[in-house]
Motif scaffolding. Structure first.
Motif, mmCIF file in Angstrom:
data_model
loop_
_atom_site.group_PDB
_atom_site.id
_atom_site.type_symbol
_atom_site.label_atom_id
_atom_site.label_comp_id
_atom_site.label_asym_id
_atom_site.label_seq_id
_atom_site.Cartn_x
_atom_site.Cartn_y
_atom_site.Cartn_z
ATOM 1 N N GLU A 65 0.825 -1.211 0.000
ATOM 2 C CA GLU A 65 0.000 0.000 0.000
ATOM 3 C C GLU A 65 0.860 1.264 0.000
ATOM 4 O O GLU A 65 0.455 2.304 -0.518
ATOM 5 N N ARG A 66 2.062 1.176 0.568
ATOM 6 C CA ARG A 66 2.962 2.334 0.573
ATOM 7 C C ARG A 66 3.577 2.576 -0.804
ATOM 8 O O ARG A 66 4.041 3.678 -1.088
ATOM 9 N N ASP A 67 3.622 1.547 -1.622
ATOM 10 C CA ASP A 67 4.266 1.644 -2.938
ATOM 11 C C ASP A 67 3.206 1.977 -3.986
ATOM 12 O O ASP A 67 2.625 1.098 -4.615
ATOM 13 N N HIS A 68 2.955 3.271 -4.179
ATOM 14 C CA HIS A 68 1.865 3.694 -5.062
ATOM 15 C C HIS A 68 2.100 3.301 -6.515
ATOM 16 O O HIS A 68 1.141 3.120 -7.277
ATOM 17 N N ASP A 69 3.357 3.170 -6.930
ATOM 18 C CA ASP A 69 3.650 2.783 -8.308
ATOM 19 C C ASP A 69 3.559 1.273 -8.528
ATOM 20 O O ASP A 69 3.475 0.818 -9.662
ATOM 21 N N ASN A 70 3.607 0.512 -7.439
ATOM 22 C CA ASN A 70 3.612 -0.946 -7.570
ATOM 23 C C ASN A 70 2.799 -1.562 -6.422
ATOM 24 O O ASN A 70 3.316 -2.328 -5.612
ATOM 25 N N PRO A 71 1.504 -1.251 -6.366
ATOM 26 C CA PRO A 71 0.702 -1.584 -5.177
ATOM 27 C C PRO A 71 0.267 -3.038 -5.063
ATOM 28 O O PRO A 71 -0.298 -3.412 -4.043
ATOM 29 N N ILE A 72 0.491 -3.846 -6.080
ATOM 30 C CA ILE A 72 0.151 -5.272 -5.953
ATOM 31 C C ILE A 72 1.361 -6.131 -6.306
ATOM 32 O O ILE A 72 1.240 -7.230 -6.844
ATOM 33 N N ALA A 73 2.539 -5.618 -5.966
ATOM 34 C CA ALA A 73 3.778 -6.338 -6.282
ATOM 35 C C ALA A 73 3.767 -7.747 -5.702
ATOM 36 O O ALA A 73 4.066 -8.727 -6.401
ATOM 37 N N SER A 74 3.431 -7.877 -4.429
ATOM 38 C CA SER A 74 3.496 -9.181 -3.781
ATOM 39 C C SER A 74 2.524 -10.179 -4.414
ATOM 40 O O SER A 74 2.851 -11.353 -4.599
ATOM 41 N N LEU A 75 1.344 -9.708 -4.752
ATOM 42 C CA LEU A 75 0.355 -10.584 -5.401
ATOM 43 C C LEU A 75 0.848 -11.064 -6.762
ATOM 44 O O LEU A 75 0.772 -12.248 -7.090
ATOM 45 N N GLN A 76 1.368 -10.132 -7.566
ATOM 46 C CA GLN A 76 1.816 -10.503 -8.907
ATOM 47 C C GLN A 76 3.039 -11.403 -8.864
ATOM 48 O O GLN A 76 3.149 -12.353 -9.648
ATOM 49 N N VAL A 77 3.962 -11.111 -7.961
ATOM 50 C CA VAL A 77 5.162 -11.943 -7.843
ATOM 51 C C VAL A 77 4.783 -13.349 -7.380
ATOM 52 O O VAL A 77 5.263 -14.351 -7.916
ATOM 53 N N SER A 78 3.916 -13.437 -6.397
ATOM 54 C CA SER A 78 3.470 -14.745 -5.919
ATOM 55 C C SER A 78 2.801 -15.533 -7.041
ATOM 56 O O SER A 78 3.056 -16.735 -7.213
ATOM 57 N N ALA A 79 1.972 -14.841 -7.822
ATOM 58 C CA ALA A 79 1.238 -15.513 -8.903
ATOM 59 C C ALA A 79 2.167 -16.018 -10.002
ATOM 60 O O ALA A 79 2.061 -17.168 -10.438
#
Length: 463
Positions: free
Chosen positions: A266-280
């Motif tokens: 949520e703090r990373d406005h440019d990459n707000p779903i990084a963890s979800l996409q990386v996990s996927a």
């Protein structure tokens, strides 16, 4: 510490047997920072006048950092009159371009020589002198706390000083310790030290810059310790919130970790779903490689938690490219896998996940962090996570860098194939991206199974 240790010999020849105030026990991270501060000074004050160039005596402790150091010392050697490097024979210096330079001499240490437990840097110049001397604690001395599992948490007896007399004395001691390997080199080094001593430049050199860098590095090391403590306090608070949802302690802690990871995104406005996409995407590569169900589950969870080490990072880490960060912010970015691993280590049930997160910044050629693991020494899950995390990051903007297309991001990964990344995994990723570009598949934006604690409302808002 053995009697023949350089530190012990220095102490024994001093009139009062008293080492300088800087003598103490240091973490390896701090010593790396101290050496780099002194090395930076050599690079930043590089002179074209040969008589002003310093003599460097260096010993590298037996370990896995040689490739990075060899690259660095190629540049340092351009600014030195002579460099003598002592390390074990398989360090790689002999075949590296640094070892081929005319002003670089290599001493291949015997594994039974206690010098392999030391890490020393001595800089002797006409207008200044500086050194860092270190010797790792013995297994018996570690026994109370146990031998550290993370390379950067290893501890050393060490000191640093600009006192010319101390530096000259230590240079003589270290040269004599090299003598059994190469008597003619030792004679030449002593003669060089004599020449420098006879031609000391009495004009004071401004060491403000290097002292400032040392202070900054030390403060950064302290800040890292404070950060871990802050993160643990935050984890305790989040566990309290999670207790309302589930009374199972292990589930509570995992929920706390997942909420923390979500807050980081949520703090990373440019990459707000990084963890979800990386996990996927990590899960997709794992499926292509036919990983067992248990390993897929661990990889999926590691993808969700791989950024947890950034919980207390300055906002600049999320808004600037790594090359634009100041020392303090860069330290958070550089050591994020260590911070994350330290947090996850508080939950023994997550040990396999903790190891994946710790290793995901290791590089295929051995030049990564934190332990310099190489090739298949790095777990397959960590290799997958490291590649996918880098790829995903390139597809999002960061600072003044625009987001790359899937093809451009893949090309960046291919540039590092065999260097940072496992070539076979890069090829598997290439297959996925080609199929995506052809419209034959769609990259998932979340893993197949998502913990309920990862709020659906937040995901919807982000996507």
């Amino acid at each position: 510490m053995q009697p023949e240790a350089t530190l012990n010999q220095l102490k024994n020849v001093l009139d009062n047997g008293q080492l300088p105030p800087s003598y103490g026990v240091y973490f390896k991270n701090t010593l790396v920072a101290l050496c780099h501060a002194l090395e930076d000074h050599v690079l930043q004050t590089c002179s074209v006048i040969s008589e002003e160039k310093p003599l460097l005596l260096v010993t590298f402790q037996q370990g896995k950092w040689y490739l990075q150091e060899a690259d660095r010392y190629y540049d340092i050697a351009q600014c030195a009159s002579e460099v003598a490097i002592a390390a074990v024979a398989d360090s790689g210096f002999a075949t590296h371009k640094t070892g081929q330079l005319d002003n670089v001499s290599l001493v291949h240490l015997d594994l039974n020589d206690s010098l392999v437990e030391e890490w020393n840097l001595i800089i002797f110049a006409p207008n200044y002198a500086a050194m860092v001397l270190c010797h790792e604690l013995s297994p018996d001395e570690y026994r109370a706390d146990g031998y550290p599992q993370v390379d950067t948490e290893r501890k050393f007896y060490g000191l640093w000083t600009f006192d010319r007399t101390l530096v000259q004395t230590a240079a003589h001691i270290l040269t004599e310790r090299m003598r059994p390997y190469n008597p003619s080199l030792a004679d030449r080094l002593l003669e060089k030290q004599k020449q420098i001593s006879e031609n000391i430049n009495t004009t004071p050199i401004d060491l403000t810059g290097v002292v400032s860098r040392i202070v900054t590095y030390l403060q950064t090391s302290q800040q890292q310790l404070i950060t871990v403590n802050r993160q643990k306090r935050e984890l305790v608070e989040l566990e309290g919130q999670a207790l309302k949802l589930n009374r199972n302690l292990a589930a509570n802690k995992l929920q706390a970790f997942l909420r923390m990871a979500q807050k980081i995104d949520e703090r990373d406005h440019d990459n707000p779903i990084a963890s979800l996409q990386v996990s996927a995407l990590a899960e997709v590569l794992g499926q292509i490689l036919d990983l067992p169900t248990l390993k897929l589950r661990r990889l999926r969870l590691a993808g969700l938690l791989y950024r947890i080490g950034l919980a207390e990072a300055p906002i600049e880490v999320f808004t600037h490219r790594a090359s634009q960060l100041d020392e303090a912010s860069a330290a958070f970015w550089r050591d994020r896998s260590i911070f994350g691993s330290q947090l996850l280590a508080t939950m023994p049930e997550l040990e396999p996940i903790q190891k994946i997160v710790l290793q995901h910044l290791e590089y295929w050629d051995g030049s990564g962090k934190p332990n310099g693991l190489k090739g298949e020494e790095i777990s397959l899950e960590a290799r997958i996570l490291g590649l996918v995390a880098y790829f995903q990051e390139q597809t999002q903007p960061r600072g003044d860098r625009a987001a790359m297309s899937l093809t451009e991001a893949l090309e960046k990964c291919q540039e590092y194939s065999g260097i940072r990344f496992d070539p076979a995994l890069v090829e598997s990723l290439s297959t996925v991206i080609r199929l995506t570009e052809l419209g034959l598949m769609k990259l998932p934006d979340r893993p197949s199974q998502l913990p309920t604690v990862w709020l659906e409302e937040a995901i919807t808002n982000k996507t």
